[in-house]
Design a protein around this motif. Structure first.
Motif, PDB file in Angstrom:
ATOM      1  N   MET A  97       0.855  -1.189   0.000  1.00  0.00           N
ATOM      2  CA  MET A  97       0.000   0.000   0.000  1.00  0.00           C
ATOM      3  C   MET A  97       0.891   1.239   0.000  1.00  0.00           C
ATOM      4  N   ILE A  98       1.704   1.323  -1.052  1.00  0.00           N
ATOM      5  CA  ILE A  98       2.775   2.313  -1.116  1.00  0.00           C
ATOM      6  C   ILE A  98       2.246   3.742  -1.041  1.00  0.00           C
ATOM      7  N   GLN A  99       1.133   4.029  -1.706  1.00  0.00           N
ATOM      8  CA  GLN A  99       0.598   5.388  -1.704  1.00  0.00           C
ATOM      9  C   GLN A  99       0.226   5.820  -0.294  1.00  0.00           C
ATOM     10  N   LEU A 100      -0.459   4.951   0.442  1.00  0.00           N
ATOM     11  CA  LEU A 100      -0.873   5.299   1.797  1.00  0.00           C
ATOM     12  C   LEU A 100       0.326   5.466   2.725  1.00  0.00           C
ATOM     13  N   VAL A 101       1.277   4.548   2.679  1.00  0.00           N
ATOM     14  CA  VAL A 101       2.391   4.627   3.628  1.00  0.00           C
ATOM     15  C   VAL A 101       3.265   5.849   3.342  1.00  0.00           C
ATOM     16  N   LYS A 102       3.370   6.256   2.090  1.00  0.00           N
ATOM     17  CA  LYS A 102       4.094   7.491   1.778  1.00  0.00           C
ATOM     18  C   LYS A 102       3.394   8.690   2.413  1.00  0.00           C
ATOM     19  N   GLN A 103       2.060   8.690   2.333  1.00  0.00           N
ATOM     20  CA  GLN A 103       1.291   9.778   2.932  1.00  0.00           C
ATOM     21  C   GLN A 103       1.392   9.749   4.456  1.00  0.00           C
ATOM     22  N   LEU A 104       1.361   8.554   5.027  1.00  0.00           N
ATOM     23  CA  LEU A 104       1.532   8.427   6.473  1.00  0.00           C
ATOM     24  C   LEU A 104       2.926   8.874   6.905  1.00  0.00           C
ATOM     25  N   HIS A 105       3.931   8.547   6.106  1.00  0.00           N
ATOM     26  CA  HIS A 105       5.297   8.952   6.417  1.00  0.00           C
ATOM     27  C   HIS A 105       5.415  10.478   6.418  1.00  0.00           C
ATOM     28  N   GLN A 106       4.821  11.119   5.421  1.00  0.00           N
ATOM     29  CA  GLN A 106       4.848  12.572   5.351  1.00  0.00           C
ATOM     30  C   GLN A 106       4.142  13.184   6.555  1.00  0.00           C
ATOM     31  N   LEU A 107       2.999  12.619   6.933  1.00  0.00           N
ATOM     32  CA  LEU A 107       2.261  13.105   8.094  1.00  0.00           C
ATOM     33  C   LEU A 107       3.085  12.944   9.362  1.00  0.00           C
ATOM     34  N   LYS A 108       3.727  11.801   9.507  1.00  0.00           N
ATOM     35  CA  LYS A 108       4.520  11.512  10.699  1.00  0.00           C
ATOM     36  C   LYS A 108       5.717  12.464  10.804  1.00  0.00           C
ATOM     37  N   GLN A 109       6.348  12.736   9.693  1.00  0.00           N
ATOM     38  CA  GLN A 109       7.564  13.548   9.699  1.00  0.00           C
ATOM     39  C   GLN A 109       7.262  15.047   9.785  1.00  0.00           C
ATOM     40  N   GLN A 110       6.265  15.490   9.041  1.00  0.00           N
ATOM     41  CA  GLN A 110       6.021  16.923   8.933  1.00  0.00           C
ATOM     42  C   GLN A 110       4.860  17.419   9.790  1.00  0.00           C
ATOM     43  N   LYS A 111       4.095  16.505  10.347  1.00  0.00           N
ATOM     44  CA  LYS A 111       2.929  16.867  11.158  1.00  0.00           C
ATOM     45  C   LYS A 111       1.930  17.699  10.366  1.00  0.00           C
ATOM     46  N   LYS A 112       1.898  17.492   9.058  1.00  0.00           N
ATOM     47  CA  LYS A 112       0.985  18.223   8.202  1.00  0.00           C
ATOM     48  C   LYS A 112       0.235  17.262   7.283  1.00  0.00           C
ATOM     49  N   GLY A 113      -0.985  17.635   6.963  1.00  0.00           N
ATOM     50  CA  GLY A 113      -1.786  16.807   6.070  1.00  0.00           C
ATOM     51  C   GLY A 113      -2.842  16.023   6.818  1.00  0.00           C
ATOM     52  N   LYS A 114      -3.715  15.422   6.067  1.00  0.00           N
ATOM     53  CA  LYS A 114      -4.805  14.643   6.655  1.00  0.00           C
ATOM     54  C   LYS A 114      -4.934  13.326   5.903  1.00  0.00           C
ATOM     55  N   ILE A 115      -4.980  12.240   6.639  1.00  0.00           N
ATOM     56  CA  ILE A 115      -5.188  10.906   6.070  1.00  0.00           C
ATOM     57  C   ILE A 115      -6.589  10.458   6.465  1.00  0.00           C
ATOM     58  N   ARG A 116      -7.419  10.150   5.471  1.00  0.00           N
ATOM     59  CA  ARG A 116      -8.820   9.816   5.759  1.00  0.00           C
ATOM     60  C   ARG A 116      -9.108   8.382   5.328  1.00  0.00           C
ATOM     61  N   VAL A 267     -29.736  15.741   5.302  1.00  0.00           N
ATOM     62  CA  VAL A 267     -28.586  15.684   6.202  1.00  0.00           C
ATOM     63  C   VAL A 267     -28.072  14.253   6.274  1.00  0.00           C
ATOM     64  N   TYR A 268     -26.760  14.085   6.150  1.00  0.00           N
ATOM     65  CA  TYR A 268     -26.150  12.758   6.244  1.00  0.00           C
ATOM     66  C   TYR A 268     -25.522  12.518   7.605  1.00  0.00           C
ATOM     67  N   GLY A 269     -25.132  13.575   8.278  1.00  0.00           N
ATOM     68  CA  GLY A 269     -24.530  13.446   9.593  1.00  0.00           C
ATOM     69  C   GLY A 269     -23.571  14.583   9.837  1.00  0.00           C
ATOM     70  N   ILE A 270     -22.827  14.480  10.939  1.00  0.00           N
ATOM     71  CA  ILE A 270     -21.794  15.453  11.243  1.00  0.00           C
ATOM     72  C   ILE A 270     -20.490  14.703  11.475  1.00  0.00           C
ATOM     73  N   ALA A 271     -19.396  15.454  11.531  1.00  0.00           N
ATOM     74  CA  ALA A 271     -18.094  14.821  11.725  1.00  0.00           C
ATOM     75  C   ALA A 271     -17.199  15.714  12.564  1.00  0.00           C
ATOM     76  N   PHE A 272     -16.369  15.083  13.378  1.00  0.00           N
ATOM     77  CA  PHE A 272     -15.306  15.760  14.112  1.00  0.00           C
ATOM     78  C   PHE A 272     -13.982  15.272  13.523  1.00  0.00           C
ATOM     79  N   GLU A 273     -13.204  16.202  12.948  1.00  0.00           N
ATOM     80  CA  GLU A 273     -11.952  15.818  12.306  1.00  0.00           C
ATOM     81  C   GLU A 273     -10.816  16.719  12.764  1.00  0.00           C
ATOM     82  N   PRO A 274      -9.601  16.187  12.815  1.00  0.00           N
ATOM     83  CA  PRO A 274      -8.443  17.041  13.099  1.00  0.00           C
ATOM     84  C   PRO A 274      -8.137  17.913  11.887  1.00  0.00           C
ATOM     85  N   THR A 275      -7.495  19.046  12.119  1.00  0.00           N
ATOM     86  CA  THR A 275      -7.029  19.845  10.986  1.00  0.00           C
ATOM     87  C   THR A 275      -5.828  19.175  10.339  1.00  0.00           C
ATOM     88  N   GLU A 276      -5.053  18.418  11.132  1.00  0.00           N
ATOM     89  CA  GLU A 276      -3.924  17.631  10.635  1.00  0.00           C
ATOM     90  C   GLU A 276      -3.962  16.288  11.354  1.00  0.00           C
TER      91      GLU A 276
END
Length: 452
Positions: A97-116, A267-276
């Motif tokens: 799952m190379i695409q996801l782990v690259k995105q997770l790596h970027q999030l882990k290192q830079q503390k920026k971005g959102k993985i959904r 209405v479908y619902g509401i959500a609580f999400e982090p900014t990063e």
């Protein structure tokens, strides 16, 4: 002849006809899939070709012409591996799952971005079971807080441990089973409307009150602007798209109260999400095997992909496919669920899709409760769907321990599953959530090691 006699005669004739067809299905090898689901004598006279679970699985002919099969050498048998999310790459050292782990790596290192992550399932994940543990572990390691998607109501919304959830007023609840038009029912399978309703939610997963989270309204198209109340203040909703993701607030609070007085707003619902950070949305619908997602409109799904994109979608189904103890042939299910997977693959082209196998389930046989005799056949079929659509596969059954696990879990002290020998309880679901997290981390750690 009076109406009572006519009804009685109709019932008798219909029952006799169904009985004769059921006997023909068993003893004459005459096969009609819809009949097999309602065969009157199947449990008394099991089909003679249904005793060997290998019959169905060996009949599967894989389509090796799929796009992913041309990129690398494949090994379909990897679907049997426990604790592994596989894309069937014969090189098991490669990250699946190379695409996801690259995105997770970027999030882990830079503390920026959102993985959904969207996690679909039936009653096995109802009330945020499994996903609450997966979410907690992912957010602890990669960052983020917030419970994600919250439907206005479900059959068990009061039992959810990750939120304190209350509603009032008159809400009209439409779902995939009772709706006339099912094209725009959202990923949860639900739509809600009200002329005088309110919802109040406290997100119990938020542990750091110094970090802001987004409070989001998820809704469908409304022909005109709709004024709602958010925490006592007016808020104008412009719902111009088939699907709309509208941020109501970004603050440090873990509470939200919304009042709606216009039934023209779906209405479908509401959500609580982090900014990063990491978001894990639970989309559970009791009694389904994934087929209820089929009527969703492709343009609607594409709009969701644009407005509310996901990095990964997980489809965990199967226990409702095995509704009779002696079934071992499930090719009918492939024709039902594979179109769903293809539709989501096409409508969410930037999203990685993981097909999770069924978990273990047991029936009562002559020698006691045993794992369903056809479970191996079903899992191989589910793996074939993943393989042929170019998606990934996770063997939940093998990961949790395989044969007889659900029986052992139900009989354990303290128990890890209910005595229906189908549903893990909160403790068992927490284990399953940790297993899936470990499978994600396994691929992530592979990627990390490849960088050094």
């Amino acid at each position: 002849m009076n109406s009572t006699k006519r009804v009685f005669l109709f019932v008798v004739v219909s029952t006799l006809l169904l009985l004769l067809l059921s006997l023909a299905d068993i003893f004459l090898s005459w096969s009609f899939t819809p009949l097999q689901r309602i065969n009157l004598v199947a449990d008394v006279f099991p089909r003679t070709d249904n005793h060997n679970p290998a019959d169905s699985s060996e009949a599967i002919v894989l389509d090796t012409s799929s796009t992913h099969a041309q990129k690398f050498a494949t090994n379909f048998d990897l679907y049997t591996e426990p604790g592994t999310i596989t894309n069937f790459n014969a090189d098991t050292n490669a990250v699946s799952m190379i695409q996801l782990v690259k995105q997770l790596h970027q999030l882990k290192q830079q503390k920026k971005g959102k993985i959904r992550i969207a996690y679909f399932g039936d009653s096995m994940i109802e009330s945020d079971l499994l996903t609450q543990t997966l979410r907690k572990l992912l957010q602890q390691y990669f960052g983020g807080q917030g419970v994600g998607y919250i439907p206005i109501s479900t059959q068990t919304y009061k039992l959810r441990q990750t939120v304190v959830h209350d509603i009032g007023g008159s809400w009209k609840v439409t779902n995939m089973k009772n709706a006339t038009d099912k094209k725009y029912m959202y990923l949860s399978g639900y739509t809600f409307t009200t002329a005088n309703g309110w919802i109040q939610v406290t997100d119990k997963t938020i542990t750091d009150s110094t970090v802001a989270t987004e409070k989001i309204l998820l809704c469908g198209y409304a022909p005109k602007p709709v004024t709602i109340s958010v925490n006592g203040k007016p808020f104008v909703v412009q719902a111009n798209n088939l699907f709309n993701r509208i941020v109501l607030a970004t603050d440090n609070s873990n509470k939200l109260t919304v009042n709606i007085t216009d039934a023209s707003l779906p209405v479908y619902g509401i959500a609580f999400e982090p900014t990063e950070g990491v978001v894990v949305d639970n989309f559970s619908f009791r009694g389904t095997s994934g087929e209820l997602l089929k009527p969703l409109d492709s343009t609607f799904l594409t709009t969701i992909a644009q407005q509310n994109p996901y990095n990964i979608m997980v489809f965990q189904y199967g226990v409702n496919v095995m509704f009779r103890p002696n079934d071992t042939k499930f090719n009918w299910y492939k024709s039902i669920f594979e179109p769903v997977v293809k539709k989501f693959t096409n409508c969410f082209p930037s999203t990685g899709i993981i097909i999770s196998s069924t978990a273990d389930r047991a029936f009562r046989y002559a020698d006691g409760y045993k794992t369903a005799v056809g479970i191996d056949s079903l899992i191989k079929l589910q793996a074939a769907i993943a393989f042929e659509t170019g998606n990934m596969f996770y063997n939940l059954y093998a990961t949790m321990g395989g044969k007889q696990t659900i029986v052992k879990w139900a009989d354990a002290k303290p128990p890890l599953a209910n005595k229906d020998y189908v549903h893990p309880n909160h403790a068992g679901a927490a284990i399953l959530g940790e297993y899936f997290y470990n499978a994600v981390r396994k691929e992530y750690d592979k990627y990390e090691q490849s960088l050094h």
